[in-house]
Design an enzyme around this catalytic site. Structure first.
Site, PDB file in Angstrom:
ATOM      1  N   ASP A  73      -7.745   6.544  10.564  1.00 47.03           N
ATOM      2  CA  ASP A  73      -7.127   6.650   9.238  1.00 47.03           C
ATOM      3  C   ASP A  73      -6.673   5.260   8.809  1.00 47.03           C
ATOM      4  OD1 ASP A  73      -7.397   9.436   9.155  1.00 47.03           O
ATOM      5  OD2 ASP A  73      -5.563   9.692  10.329  1.00 47.03           O
ATOM      6  N   LEU A  74      -7.357   4.681   7.849  1.00 45.56           N
ATOM      7  CA  LEU A  74      -7.135   3.303   7.448  1.00 45.56           C
ATOM      8  C   LEU A  74      -5.664   3.044   7.127  1.00 45.56           C
ATOM      9  CD1 LEU A  74      -8.416   0.560   6.758  1.00 45.56           C
ATOM     10  CD2 LEU A  74      -8.716   1.403   4.408  1.00 45.56           C
ATOM     11  N   ASP A  75      -5.088   2.045   7.821  1.00 47.66           N
ATOM     12  CA  ASP A  75      -3.712   1.582   7.579  1.00 47.66           C
ATOM     13  C   ASP A  75      -2.666   2.684   7.756  1.00 47.66           C
ATOM     14  OD1 ASP A  75      -4.524  -1.024   7.043  1.00 47.66           O
ATOM     15  OD2 ASP A  75      -4.912  -0.566   4.941  1.00 47.66           O
ATOM     16  N   GLU A  76      -2.992   3.736   8.499  1.00 48.64           N
ATOM     17  CA  GLU A  76      -2.042   4.831   8.674  1.00 48.64           C
ATOM     18  C   GLU A  76      -1.760   5.126  10.146  1.00 48.64           C
ATOM     19  OE1 GLU A  76      -2.915   8.298   6.410  1.00 48.64           O
ATOM     20  OE2 GLU A  76      -3.439   7.193   4.590  1.00 48.64           O
ATOM     21  N   LEU A 100       0.840  -1.196   0.000  1.00 44.54           N
ATOM     22  CA  LEU A 100       0.000   0.000   0.000  1.00 44.54           C
ATOM     23  C   LEU A 100       0.873   1.243   0.000  1.00 44.54           C
ATOM     24  CD1 LEU A 100      -2.625  -1.133   2.664  1.00 44.54           C
ATOM     25  CD2 LEU A 100      -2.925  -1.082   0.186  1.00 44.54           C
TER      26      LEU A 100
END
Length: 308
Positions: free
Chosen positions: A250-253, A220
């Protein structure tokens, strides 16, 4: 002829008196782990060490870091002491107030009550349960939640309760409510998303801030959606990686705890990339979970400080 006088028995060698029968031996010291963060300024280490020394504590491990960017100071200390939790907390409280500390105190090696969330991929779940049982991973997995039943037999093999909580667009809210119930009922301290293919709500992420760890491949944002390894193969990637991080809205952050990579070349097929990817995912997640459970990870805003 006079009778000889008896020779007196020698005096016993000096030493501790034997304990009375049935006496309970004195308890040994407990090893504690103290973690803290606060605005950086002179005197923090001296003040903390002074409190522990006054309680006759023996520091067995100490690490600290001052972040010049955020201006914050971070410290992790392991100490052997006969003082109980109440005595330690009472002694540390004035120092914590003086320096504006956020701090935590726990017993070294205490197993965190952990809930593992899964979908269909087994590799991370199997690895965590194996490490808990055979490699002293300091977690106590009190349940496995799956939005599918594919991994129920694995949970049962390791003696873990399996909770089937299906998630669809229509059932997402009640499914998350059920997840909250399980966290409360099981007194969960840590939630691990072991390839759980569902997105948690912003509200749940805020409520469990710093208590939810996720794992995902590190392609990603380049290769999103389905079949990321096939997409990576088509682009001829040379590195396969994984990232484990705390979950935020915050998705995947969220703040990154650990990352790892494997080098690959043109000879690798898609199936090879998938196998290598699963391997790097499971070991990256395992390290992140272990370090969290050992209180080695401290949050520094959107970053982490990890004391290995």
């Amino acid at each position: 002829m006079t009778a000889s006088q008896p020779i007196p028995a020698p005096a016993p060698a000096p030493g501790p008196s034997p304990a009375p029968a049935g006496a309970v031996p004195a308890a040994g010291p407990t090893e504690w782990v103290l973690t803290l963060s606060c605005p950086d300024r002179p005197g923090i280490v001296h003040a903390v060490a002074g409190v522990l020394a006054a309680l006759d504590g023996n520091i067995t491990e100490s690490q600290q870091f001052g972040d010049p960017g955020s201006g914050r100071f971070f410290m992790r200390v392991q100490v052997e002491a006969r003082a109980d939790r109440g005595e330690l907390e009472a002694a540390l409280a004035p120092v914590a107030e003086r320096f504006g500390m956020t701090w935590d105190l726990d017993v070294v090696g205490r197993r965190l009550r952990t809930l593992v969330l899964v979908s269909k991929a087994p590799h991370c779940l199997v690895d965590l349960l194996y490490r808990e049982r055979y490699q002293d991973m300091p977690v106590d997995v009190v349940g496995v939640v799956g939005n599918h039943r594919d991994l129920e037999e694995i949970a049962e093999f390791y003696g873990k309760p399996f909770h089937h909580v299906p998630v669809t667009q229509d059932t997402k809210a009640p499914a998350e409510a059920r997840l909250r119930e399980l966290v409360a009922q099981l007194d969960v301290e840590l939630v691990v998303l072991a390839r759980y293919m569902q997105i948690l709500s912003d509200e749940l992420c805020r409520d469990l801030s710093g208590q939810v760890i996720n794992i995902h491949h590190s392609f990603l944002p380049s290769f999103k959606g389905a079949r990321p390894y096939a997409q990576a193969y088509d682009r001829g990637v040379k590195l396969i990686g994984a990232t484990s991080h705390y979950v935020t809205g915050d998705l995947d952050e969220g703040p990154i705890i650990e990352q790892d990579v494997e080098r690959v070349d043109h000879s690798r097929a898609v199936a090879d990339l998938v196998a290598l990817g699963e391997d790097v995912e499971r070991r990256t997640l395992a390290r992140a979970v272990r370090w969290h459970a050992e209180h080695r990870v401290l949050l520094d805003d959107h970053r982490t400080v990890v004391f290995h």
